[in-house]
Design an enzyme around this catalytic site. Structure first.
Site, short mmCIF file in Angstrom:
data_model
loop_
_atom_site.label_atom_id
_atom_site.label_comp_id
_atom_site.label_asym_id
_atom_site.label_seq_id
_atom_site.Cartn_x
_atom_site.Cartn_y
_atom_site.Cartn_z
N CYS A 76 0.84 -1.21 0.00
CA CYS A 76 0.00 0.00 0.00
C CYS A 76 0.87 1.25 0.00
CB CYS A 76 -0.91 0.01 1.22
SG CYS A 76 -2.14 -1.29 1.21
N GLU B 253 -6.29 -17.60 -24.90
CA GLU B 253 -5.58 -17.57 -23.61
C GLU B 253 -4.46 -18.58 -23.63
OE1 GLU B 253 -3.97 -17.05 -20.20
OE2 GLU B 253 -5.62 -15.71 -20.75
N CYS C 79 -4.14 -2.78 -17.26
CA CYS C 79 -3.76 -2.64 -15.85
C CYS C 79 -2.48 -1.82 -15.70
CB CYS C 79 -3.59 -4.01 -15.19
SG CYS C 79 -2.34 -5.06 -15.95
#
Length: 490
Positions: free
Chosen positions: A82, A349, A445
């Site tokens: 974090c 995939e 992402c």
């Protein structure tokens, strides 16, 4: 003035870096200060010096920023997970919006005017805590030789003993304590990276937020554990409070071992052995049921994933007549969402287990208008394009007009890509441009590799129409992005 390592300086933080570090200048010398928040005035200790810039860490916050908040986790400065927990959530969202925009400007070479026209406000979380449905906890020893589990300290493999991560599901604490108790009572050793000895390497926990089903998988340096039945008994004896969003009690339904005897940083082994319960858990996403194995890729924040996939569906603009390719499809989450509104979907995939899961997920949801191909997108798509192109040419030369669907595959209406952090392979991008779909929906992402790939696609004949961030990882520097590209000649 020339600065050196261990110098203490007072500095005002004026900006934020890509990794969440505060940025300030002192006598024209730039410092990247870990754990500092934009607007802080801090005393910082210099940890590394370069000619024109250096790195430092906060020793004391002299004047806190208006954006600084009290971190929820006492370990946030040590843990690498974090990076921006001390920043207010509203400011975190602004930071992530700016990060996306700046990467598209700097790396993608888009203009300020283009960004003003296409960027939409970032989608934040209602509750930026306890949002992760999956966590992988390393198991090892502290400096006194005590058995511990937790998370690695930033940029190290030193474990910070913490069974109660503020981002994970609350039941993780009970499960980890049960595993440690079993190991102590049965003299089960933890893995030591230095010599490759010891048994338990990691504990993987996955929770179905809707179903309430919980998976526990121990990654082991061996084929089995001592007294495995005692581990099962210990885990099954946990009294887990709470309910899944479907109203079902939270409960452990899958206990397994992942065999990984390689000296590697890769966490999961390829062999999974079920100790009790089922191999998979099930959960619901976007109204669909998914079967999730220990090796499956499944988005870790399901609530925000529904918002992200909702954007992807909106951007795809399906009417029921379209053919869609879904590259990097994982266990078929986006493919099956698209299949509900498309005529036909093809998913690609590289992970064999994921393809098996995708086929099973299509069966569970009784969706028949989807096919899955195993392999790398950068290999499958070009190979298919070349083969289908040759077949189309032969049929054209023979005057055959019967439609066997190959033309639709060769020239789809929509291509969806959701690649790993490294972005799309160059061959994959080239083939997408040759297939010339009307729309490309890019789910990313990593906005830096996204910007790189968008530049290629836009130079190849596409226009950037929409960009929107979705925050799936509160307290961290990571952010997902959904992008719509349309062919310039349509």
């Amino acid at each position: 003035m020339e600065y050196k390592k261990n110098d203490i300086v007072t500095i005002t933080i004026e900006d934020i870096g890509n990794d969440g570090e505060g940025i300030g200048k002192i006598d024209g010398y730039t410092l990247f200060v870990k754990d500092a928040v934009i607007g802080d005035v801090v005393k910082a200790r210099i940890t590394k010096c370069k000619k024109n810039y250096g790195y430092a860490r906060v020793e004391k916050v002299e004047t806190p920023s208006s954006f600084r908040v009290e971190p929820k986790c006492m370990y946030y400065q040590k843990c690498g997970g974090c990076q921006i927990q001390a920043m207010s959530y509203e400011r975190q969202l602004n930071y992530k919006q700016d990060k996306i925009r700046n990467n598209l400007l700097r790396i993608g070479s888009f203009t300020e005017e283009q960004m003003d026209a296409v960027m939409e406000p970032i989608v934040g979380m209602e509750e930026p805590w306890h949002y992760r449905n999956k966590a992988q906890f390393p198991v090892g020893y502290d400096r006194e030789g005590n058995l511990v589990t937790g998370f690695y300290a930033g940029r190290t493999h030193d474990i910070i003993a913490n069974t109660d991560c503020a981002l994970g599901a609350p039941e993780n604490k009970l499960i980890l304590e049960a595993v440690l108790s079993y190991m102590r009572k049965n003299q089960v050793t933890a893995y030591r990276e230095q010599n490759g000895e010891g048994l338990v390497r990691h504990v993987l926990i996955r929770t179905g937020f809707r179903s309430g089903e919980i998976m526990v998988c121990l990654v082991v340096n061996g084929k089995k554990l001592p007294a495995e039945e005692r581990l099962v008994e210990k885990l099954r004896g946990i009294n887990i409070a709470g309910f899944g969003e479907s109203g079902q009690n939270k409960r452990i339904t899958s206990i397994s071992l992942s065999v990984n005897m390689d000296k590697t940083n890769v966490i999961m082994g390829k062999e999974i052995r079920v100790l009790w319960g089922s191999r998979c858990i099930q959960d619901t996403l976007c109204g669909l049921t998914f079967s999730i194995s220990p090796l499956s890729f499944y988005q870790v924040n399901p609530r925000q994933t529904e918002k992200l996939y909702g954007l992807a569906l909106e951007y795809a603009d399906l009417t029921g007549k379209e053919t869609v390719w879904d590259l990097y499809c994982g266990i078929g989450t986006i493919s099956l969402c698209m299949a509900k509104k498309a005529r036909q979907v093809y998913g690609v995939e590289v992970v064999p287990q994921a393809i098996e899961d995708a086929v099973e997920n299509a069966r569970i949801n009784q969706i028949s208008n989807v096919e899955f191909y195993e392999g790398k997108a950068e290999d499958v798509l070009p190979a298919f394009y070349e083969r289908a192109g040759r077949e189309e040419e032969v049929k054209s030369n023979l005057g055959e007009s019967e439609d066997d669907g190959a033309g639709d595959k060769l020239h789809p209406d929509v291509i969806v890509v959701d690649p790993p952090r490294k972005g799309c392979d160059e061959k994959c991008l080239e083939t997408m441009l040759r297939m010339r779909p009307e729309r490309i929906v890019y789910v990313s992402c990593d906005s830096a590799t996204l910007a790189r790939d968008l530049k290629v696609l836009c130079e190849g004949g596409y226009e950037l129409r929409k960009v929107r961030g979705v925050d799936q990882f509160g307290g961290t520097v990571h952010v997902e992005v959904a992008v719509l590209l349309c062919r310039a000649d349509t």
